[in-house]
Scaffold this motif. Structure first.
Motif, PDB file in Angstrom:
ATOM      1  N   ILE A  87     -11.334   7.685  -0.105  1.00  0.00           N
ATOM      2  CA  ILE A  87     -10.053   6.650   0.457  1.00  0.00           C
ATOM      3  C   ILE A  87      -9.467   7.386   1.992  1.00  0.00           C
ATOM      4  CG2 ILE A  87      -7.922   6.250  -0.654  1.00  0.00           C
ATOM      5  CD1 ILE A  87      -8.201   6.631  -3.430  1.00  0.00           C
ATOM      6  N   LEU A  88      -9.307   6.548   3.167  1.00  0.00           N
ATOM      7  CA  LEU A  88      -9.291   7.221   4.275  1.00  0.00           C
ATOM      8  C   LEU A  88      -7.653   6.674   4.365  1.00  0.00           C
ATOM      9  CD1 LEU A  88     -12.168   6.504   6.196  1.00  0.00           C
ATOM     10  CD2 LEU A  88     -11.186   9.429   5.274  1.00  0.00           C
ATOM     11  N   VAL A  89      -6.928   7.140   4.544  1.00  0.00           N
ATOM     12  CA  VAL A  89      -4.995   7.060   5.107  1.00  0.00           C
ATOM     13  C   VAL A  89      -5.059   7.262   6.327  1.00  0.00           C
ATOM     14  CG1 VAL A  89      -3.473   7.213   4.404  1.00  0.00           C
ATOM     15  CG2 VAL A  89      -4.861   7.859   2.658  1.00  0.00           C
ATOM     16  N   GLY A  90      -4.217   6.634   7.230  1.00  0.00           N
ATOM     17  CA  GLY A  90      -3.618   6.826   8.958  1.00  0.00           C
ATOM     18  C   GLY A  90      -2.309   5.179   8.861  1.00  0.00           C
ATOM     19  N   LEU A 134      -9.507   1.740   3.431  1.00  0.00           N
ATOM     20  CA  LEU A 134      -9.412   2.019   4.601  1.00  0.00           C
ATOM     21  C   LEU A 134      -7.208   1.676   4.031  1.00  0.00           C
ATOM     22  CD1 LEU A 134     -11.023   0.970   7.487  1.00  0.00           C
ATOM     23  CD2 LEU A 134     -11.266   3.313   6.345  1.00  0.00           C
ATOM     24  N   ILE A 135      -6.695   2.590   3.927  1.00  0.00           N
ATOM     25  CA  ILE A 135      -5.483   2.511   3.869  1.00  0.00           C
ATOM     26  C   ILE A 135      -4.312   2.168   5.058  1.00  0.00           C
ATOM     27  CG2 ILE A 135      -3.165   2.726   2.323  1.00  0.00           C
ATOM     28  CD1 ILE A 135      -4.711   3.911  -0.267  1.00  0.00           C
ATOM     29  N   ALA A 136      -3.896   1.811   5.724  1.00  0.00           N
ATOM     30  CA  ALA A 136      -3.262   2.086   7.429  1.00  0.00           C
ATOM     31  C   ALA A 136      -2.012   1.204   7.077  1.00  0.00           C
ATOM     32  CB  ALA A 136      -4.527   0.860   8.283  1.00  0.00           C
ATOM     33  N   GLY A 137      -1.372   2.361   7.176  1.00  0.00           N
ATOM     34  CA  GLY A 137       0.635   1.507   7.672  1.00  0.00           C
ATOM     35  C   GLY A 137       0.675   1.684   9.240  1.00  0.00           C
ATOM     36  N   SER A 138       1.928   1.339   9.515  1.00  0.00           N
ATOM     37  CA  SER A 138       2.370   0.669  10.812  1.00  0.00           C
ATOM     38  C   SER A 138       3.486   1.763  10.805  1.00  0.00           C
ATOM     39  CB  SER A 138       3.352  -0.333  10.559  1.00  0.00           C
ATOM     40  OG  SER A 138       4.271  -0.543   9.895  1.00  0.00           O
ATOM     41  N   ASP A 139       3.358   2.152  10.113  1.00  0.00           N
ATOM     42  CA  ASP A 139       4.413   3.708  10.245  1.00  0.00           C
ATOM     43  C   ASP A 139       4.526   4.749   8.524  1.00  0.00           C
ATOM     44  OD1 ASP A 139       6.066   2.313   7.960  1.00  0.00           O
ATOM     45  OD2 ASP A 139       7.263   1.648   9.654  1.00  0.00           O
ATOM     46  N   ALA A 140       5.098   6.380   8.503  1.00  0.00           N
ATOM     47  CA  ALA A 140       4.567   6.595   7.844  1.00  0.00           C
ATOM     48  C   ALA A 140       4.995   6.141   5.839  1.00  0.00           C
ATOM     49  CB  ALA A 140       5.359   8.149   7.922  1.00  0.00           C
ATOM     50  N   ARG A 141       6.250   5.352   6.004  1.00  0.00           N
ATOM     51  CA  ARG A 141       6.670   5.093   4.685  1.00  0.00           C
ATOM     52  C   ARG A 141       5.350   3.398   4.256  1.00  0.00           C
ATOM     53  NH1 ARG A 141      12.136   6.381   6.640  1.00  0.00           N
ATOM     54  NH2 ARG A 141      12.228   4.204   7.274  1.00  0.00           N
ATOM     55  N   GLY A 142       5.235   3.176   5.552  1.00  0.00           N
ATOM     56  CA  GLY A 142       4.224   1.501   5.024  1.00  0.00           C
ATOM     57  C   GLY A 142       3.549   2.478   4.698  1.00  0.00           C
TER      58      GLY A 142
END
Length: 332
Positions: A87-90, A134-142
């Protein structure tokens, strides 16, 4: 292609137009249809995040703790290598390698830019033929909300601690939502007001859960549990407890830092301007009357103190003075 279909396309212009439109629609890759194993054979996947944002690390810690309730063997684990990560987070714009990977596999990735607390979850098969999520956020909370969406998919209730919701052990949990699964909030600021804490929260915290030598102090152990629940429910704003029986939030050591760890924005209630708690912080003997007409210099200094203390933080300010305890303004 079948010769009869080709002859129809050539004979009728409308079919030619439809054929061209269908030809332009990209097909979903086979690997996009394959559910991603969050848990497989009783073991959790590995997770990798290259950044330092504490909100995201908090969400990862919660996910790991949750997986230990679910997995029959080993829970989800953190890896310090992108190659080893399942799982890749960013966050968009934070890591060039993550941005490139997402852009190559997710056409919706660019839609995250400029959005508020939005996340995108998408399974891929990378160049080494390994399935990844892939888990991608528009910002940290996202990104944090995206991580905790995996907890929900494992069967973890946001109320696991507060309501003693005990999850079942599982050998397998698959992420099988549609490819490029995206969520975003319809309301930017969502949260709670800890009101009338005299009768429940404060006595329970100080006498049973978060024992303290300081009368009326709701400590960071209690606030951590409140903030974790809020993060799980995707709430981001708190008006802290503010009655006279309770030690004001900003007087509790570590409370502000704990809120930031969980991505919680601090505001104040209707009668508490500029993040001050006039019920518990204003001292008539030291400051004089709480009256802007006759004592404006001390009132302004009182507000300024808090702004200098937390002005660089993420806050919501109530503007406009009001009497203490919902009372009318003090006259001359």
């Amino acid at each position: 292609m079948n010769l009869k279909i080709l002859s129809l396309v050539k004979s009728f212009p409308i079919f030619k137009i439809i054929f061209c439109i269908l030809s332009a629609i990209p097909l979903i890759k086979a690997e996009d249809k394959i559910p991603f194993p969050i848990i497989e054979n009783g073991n959790g996947a590995s997770i990798y995040y290259s950044g330092e944002n504490q909100i995201i690390h908090t969400a990862i810690d919660i996910l790991i703790k949750d997986s230990q309730y679910i997995c029959r063997k080993e829970g989800i684990s953190v890896t310090n290598s992108e190659k080893a990560g399942d799982i890749l987070v960013g966050v968009i714009g934070e890591d060039k390698k993550f941005d490139t990977l997402c852009s190559q596999h997710c056409s919706k990735y660019k839609e995250l830019k400029g959005k508020w607390e939005t996340f995108l979850i998408h399974p891929i098969r990378s160049h080494d033929n390994k399935k990844r999520l892939l888990i991608a956020g528009s910002d940290a909370r996202g990104a944090a909300y995206g991580i905790l969406e995996l907890s929900r998919s494992m069967g973890i209730s946001p109320w696991i601690w507060w309501a003693d919701v005990i999850p079942e052990k599982k050998d397998s949990v698959l992420w099988n939502r549609p490819p490029q699964y995206m969520q975003s909030p319809s309301v930017p600021y969502r949260g709670i007001f800890l009101n009338d804490e005299d009768w429940g929260l404060m006595p329970w915290s100080t006498k049973n859960y978060d024992l303290t030598k300081r009368a009326g102090e709701i400590g960071i152990r209690t606030y951590s549990k409140i903030f974790e629940l809020m993060m799980r429910l995707r709430a981001n704003t708190l008006w802290p407890a503010m009655h006279e029986c309770t030690v004001p939030f900003h007087f509790v050591k570590g409370a502000r830092e704990t809120a930031e760890k969980y991505g919680i924005i601090i505001g104040t209630s209707h009668c508490e301007p500029m993040l001050r708690n006039s019920a518990g912080e204003w001292n008539d003997q030291l400051n004089g009357p709480y009256n802007f007409v006759t004592n404006s210099s001390n009132v302004i200094h009182y507000w300024k103190e808090r702004l200098l203390e937390v002005g660089q933080k993420e806050n919501i300010y109530t503007v406009g003075m009001r009497g203490r305890h919902d009372g009318r303004m003090v006259e001359r």
